[in-house]
Scaffold this motif. Structure first.
Motif, PDB file in Angstrom:
ATOM      1  N   ALA A  85      -1.799  -9.151   4.986  1.00 49.80           N
ATOM      2  CA  ALA A  85      -0.870  -7.994   4.421  1.00 49.80           C
ATOM      3  C   ALA A  85      -1.837  -7.144   3.606  1.00 49.80           C
ATOM      4  O   ALA A  85      -1.984  -5.735   3.872  1.00 49.80           O
ATOM      5  N   GLU A  86      -2.962  -7.433   2.902  1.00 52.50           N
ATOM      6  CA  GLU A  86      -3.857  -6.531   2.232  1.00 52.50           C
ATOM      7  C   GLU A  86      -4.684  -5.677   3.228  1.00 52.50           C
ATOM      8  O   GLU A  86      -4.871  -4.522   3.134  1.00 52.50           O
ATOM      9  N   ALA A  89      -1.985  -2.969   4.826  1.00 49.25           N
ATOM     10  CA  ALA A  89      -1.058  -2.354   3.944  1.00 49.25           C
ATOM     11  C   ALA A  89      -1.167  -0.723   4.209  1.00 49.25           C
ATOM     12  O   ALA A  89      -0.052  -0.308   3.990  1.00 49.25           O
TER      13      ALA A  89
END
Length: 223
Positions: A85-86, A89
């Motif tokens: 997710a990072e 993002a």
């Protein structure tokens, strides 16, 4: 985005879903929740000794499915895959949160001098403590971080028994004397946050609640 935002929860275990749903329902009661579950993500990662490129691609595909399906925001509920997710993002066009990011930000912004990280697995407590330490260090704070695991909480969480989760944690940490706050390291045990806050009389941080608050700020509160 409509006045009923669609929030996709991407999960690797069913027990992580109820605490996330409950937290979002409190912060964004007008939202529609969409659950995407791959219940082999954790088991496959364990068998392979961690996340390999194929597993990372599976998580990326789930996030892509959520965005393509009209999600206004996406929240991962498995910290093991938070790095995915990072990495994505800034590329998906909607708010995409790693499981613990918002909680770590809240702790890092606090005035606490000591925080206890609690999980049902020793590995989860250690991992969360290490990642939280990096976040705290990144903002130049000095917070003593300790970690413990309450193994009996896992079975209670499996049966949706939040009181049992709280009891199991209290059996291990007592009144948490010596710490200013408590961090619940897993979504599966996060549903006990309100009970523990009342019993301990001090801040208890849970990732679903923090993520829900951040999503409320990003995509709007109740209409």
């Amino acid at each position: 985005m409509t006045n009923k935002p669609r929030i996709a929860l991407v999960s690797a275990t069913p027990v992580a879903i109820p605490p996330a749903v409950a937290a979002i329902n409190r912060a964004l009661p007008h939202a529609t929740i969409w659950n995407l579950l791959d219940d082999r993500l954790l088991a496959d990662a364990e068998e392979r000794g961690g996340i390999d490129p194929a597993l990372e691609q599976r998580m990326r595909a789930l996030i892509g499915l959520a965005v393509a399906g009209g999600a206004d925001a996406v929240l991962l509920t498995c910290s093991l895959y938070g790095v995915v997710a990072e990495e994505l993002a800034n590329d998906v066009g909607v708010p995409l949160l790693a499981p613990d990011t918002a909680m770590f930000d809240e702790v890092a912004a606090s005035t606490h001098r000591s925080v206890l990280v609690v999980a049902s697995l020793d590995s989860a407590a250690t991992d969360t403590g290490q990642r939280l330490a990096r976040r705290v260090d990144s903002v130049g704070k000095r917070i003593r971080l300790d970690s413990v695991h309450a193994s009996a909480a896992a079975n209670a969480a499996k049966h949706g028994d939040v009181v049992g989760v709280a009891d199991a944690i209290m059996d291990v940490i007592g009144d948490a004397d010596g710490w200013d706050g408590v961090v619940l390291a897993q979504y599966s045990i996060a549903g006990a946050d309100a009970i523990l806050t009342e019993r301990l009389g001090k801040p208890v941080y849970s990732a679903p609640a923090a993520a829900a608050r951040k999503l409320s700020m990003r995509i709007g509160g109740p209409a």
